[in-house]
Design a protein around this motif. Sequence first.
Motif, short mmCIF file in Angstrom:
data_model
loop_
_atom_site.label_atom_id
_atom_site.label_comp_id
_atom_site.label_asym_id
_atom_site.label_seq_id
_atom_site.Cartn_x
_atom_site.Cartn_y
_atom_site.Cartn_z
N GLU A 159 0.79 -1.19 -0.20
CA GLU A 159 -0.08 -0.08 0.06
C GLU A 159 0.90 1.09 -0.07
O GLU A 159 0.68 2.12 -0.86
CB GLU A 159 -0.96 0.24 1.22
CG GLU A 159 -2.25 -0.84 1.05
CD GLU A 159 -2.96 -0.69 2.28
OE1 GLU A 159 -3.13 0.49 2.94
OE2 GLU A 159 -3.88 -1.39 2.47
N ALA A 160 1.77 1.30 0.75
CA ALA A 160 2.66 2.56 0.96
C ALA A 160 3.55 2.66 -0.39
O ALA A 160 3.74 3.91 -0.77
CB ALA A 160 3.93 2.19 2.01
N ILE A 161 4.04 1.71 -0.94
CA ILE A 161 4.89 1.94 -2.34
C ILE A 161 3.69 2.28 -3.50
O ILE A 161 4.02 2.99 -4.40
CB ILE A 161 5.50 0.89 -2.75
CG1 ILE A 161 6.80 0.98 -3.78
CG2 ILE A 161 4.69 -0.43 -3.39
CD1 ILE A 161 8.00 1.90 -3.12
N ALA A 162 2.48 1.92 -3.25
CA ALA A 162 1.40 2.46 -4.28
C ALA A 162 1.24 3.85 -4.02
O ALA A 162 0.83 4.42 -5.02
CB ALA A 162 0.10 1.41 -3.95
N ILE A 163 1.12 4.17 -2.79
CA ILE A 163 0.80 5.78 -2.43
C ILE A 163 1.94 6.37 -3.24
O ILE A 163 1.78 7.37 -3.77
CB ILE A 163 0.48 6.03 -1.14
CG1 ILE A 163 -0.58 5.24 -0.65
CG2 ILE A 163 0.76 7.36 -0.88
CD1 ILE A 163 -0.72 5.26 0.82
N VAL A 164 3.24 5.93 -2.99
CA VAL A 164 4.53 6.58 -3.35
C VAL A 164 4.34 7.05 -4.87
O VAL A 164 4.43 7.85 -5.45
CB VAL A 164 5.68 5.78 -2.85
CG1 VAL A 164 6.99 6.56 -3.63
CG2 VAL A 164 6.14 6.04 -1.36
N ARG A 165 4.14 5.69 -5.43
CA ARG A 165 4.07 5.78 -6.95
C ARG A 165 3.08 6.60 -7.71
O ARG A 165 3.05 7.32 -8.65
CB ARG A 165 3.92 4.28 -7.59
CG ARG A 165 5.24 3.55 -7.53
CD ARG A 165 5.06 1.84 -7.95
NE ARG A 165 6.19 1.26 -8.03
CZ ARG A 165 6.42 -0.09 -7.76
NH1 ARG A 165 5.15 -0.80 -7.55
NH2 ARG A 165 7.67 -0.56 -7.93
N GLN A 166 1.99 6.88 -6.89
CA GLN A 166 1.07 7.55 -7.31
C GLN A 166 1.18 9.00 -7.19
O GLN A 166 1.03 9.99 -8.16
CB GLN A 166 -0.58 7.35 -6.28
CG GLN A 166 -1.57 8.35 -6.76
CD GLN A 166 -2.78 8.01 -5.67
OE1 GLN A 166 -2.66 7.16 -4.68
NE2 GLN A 166 -3.56 9.15 -5.83
N TYR A 167 2.20 9.51 -6.34
CA TYR A 167 2.34 10.80 -6.36
C TYR A 167 3.66 11.28 -6.80
O TYR A 167 4.01 12.50 -6.78
CB TYR A 167 2.11 11.23 -4.86
CG TYR A 167 0.77 11.28 -4.32
CD1 TYR A 167 0.01 12.48 -4.74
CD2 TYR A 167 0.10 10.31 -3.60
CE1 TYR A 167 -1.34 12.45 -4.24
CE2 TYR A 167 -1.19 10.37 -3.05
CZ TYR A 167 -2.00 11.43 -3.54
OH TYR A 167 -3.29 11.52 -3.20
N ALA A 186 11.59 10.04 -1.92
CA ALA A 186 11.31 8.93 -2.70
C ALA A 186 11.63 9.34 -4.20
O ALA A 186 12.23 8.21 -4.99
CB ALA A 186 9.94 8.49 -2.48
N GLY A 187 11.51 10.60 -4.69
CA GLY A 187 11.75 10.79 -6.22
C GLY A 187 13.13 11.00 -6.54
O GLY A 187 13.36 11.12 -7.68
N VAL A 188 14.01 10.83 -5.59
CA VAL A 188 15.42 11.42 -5.84
C VAL A 188 16.21 10.38 -6.63
O VAL A 188 16.14 9.12 -6.33
CB VAL A 188 16.17 11.46 -4.55
CG1 VAL A 188 17.83 11.81 -4.85
CG2 VAL A 188 15.83 12.72 -3.69
N GLY A 189 16.65 10.59 -8.05
CA GLY A 189 17.29 9.78 -8.79
C GLY A 189 16.17 8.65 -9.48
O GLY A 189 16.66 8.05 -10.17
N VAL A 190 15.04 9.12 -9.22
CA VAL A 190 13.97 8.04 -10.13
C VAL A 190 13.44 8.76 -11.38
O VAL A 190 12.86 10.17 -11.06
CB VAL A 190 12.91 7.54 -9.19
CG1 VAL A 190 12.03 6.79 -9.68
CG2 VAL A 190 13.53 6.77 -8.15
N ALA A 206 7.73 3.49 -11.76
CA ALA A 206 7.96 1.97 -12.04
C ALA A 206 9.09 1.70 -11.30
O ALA A 206 9.19 0.61 -11.18
CB ALA A 206 7.55 1.64 -13.33
N ASP A 207 10.24 2.65 -11.56
CA ASP A 207 11.62 2.19 -11.05
C ASP A 207 11.88 2.29 -9.56
O ASP A 207 12.78 1.84 -9.36
CB ASP A 207 12.56 3.06 -11.67
CG ASP A 207 12.52 2.96 -13.33
OD1 ASP A 207 11.86 1.99 -13.74
OD2 ASP A 207 12.83 3.90 -13.92
N LEU A 208 10.66 2.59 -8.94
CA LEU A 208 10.77 2.70 -7.49
C LEU A 208 11.05 1.49 -7.04
O LEU A 208 10.35 0.64 -7.13
CB LEU A 208 9.53 3.26 -7.00
CG LEU A 208 9.76 5.03 -6.76
CD1 LEU A 208 8.20 5.39 -6.70
CD2 LEU A 208 10.46 5.67 -5.95
N ASN A 209 11.99 1.25 -6.14
CA ASN A 209 12.25 -0.07 -5.36
C ASN A 209 11.41 -0.18 -4.21
O ASN A 209 11.45 0.60 -3.07
CB ASN A 209 13.85 -0.14 -4.87
CG ASN A 209 14.20 -1.48 -4.33
OD1 ASN A 209 13.35 -2.20 -4.10
ND2 ASN A 209 15.35 -1.74 -4.35
#
Length: 202
Positions: free
Chosen positions: A54-62, A77-81, A85-88
């Motif tokens: 759930e947490a990573i889904a929220i991160v990817r959403q924003y 979370a957005g640094v270097g991404v 979809a590349d978020l680990n």
Amino acid sequence: MLDAALIQQCADPSLKPAIVQQFVTAAGSNDPLAVTVKSGGRLILIPNATSADEAIAIVRQYVGRAVVRVGLTQFPAGVGVKDAADLNPDLIGPCENLRKGTAMFAKVLRIVAKWYGNPTDDVFPQIFEDAVYAWKTGEFEGGSVFQAGDPGGDVTAASAPAVNKDAATGEDQEDSQPQRSEESHNAGSAEMRIDLSRIGGN
């Protein structure tokens, strides 16, 4: 309070455990699933994540549209991404989050310390405070601290004792309070002697 074993196993080795603890207390979260989203300086209310998915889904959403912080260290979370979809997903895990967050914060500390010149231990609390502010805002002296290069150096190890004293304020206060009470007691005694001598003189 972070678990000492987690700090030892996962935190950046260039930071003393006391500094790591103080950093997470000042800028992080007690909840490893915590996700904070800000847009235009305003906090966006989002539901609390109950799982890493759930947490990573929220991160990817924003991410990419707002400033997204995640986990124990509130890592950006957005640094270097370039693509959400590349978020680990490991970024949500306490150990990985602490590892990446403390490594990034150590770099921020070095950037701030370099600006101060050759800082001494007594300046370190101010450097730490400025570094926490830079961590929260993402900027220091008009530049992005997350995108900036690492100036290197070992200021954190050299200055750790100052932070230990600052973090354990109780110890310092205990040391200074008896001094103050003793001084006030001596001052009171002196006043009494003066008063008594005046009475005796009259």
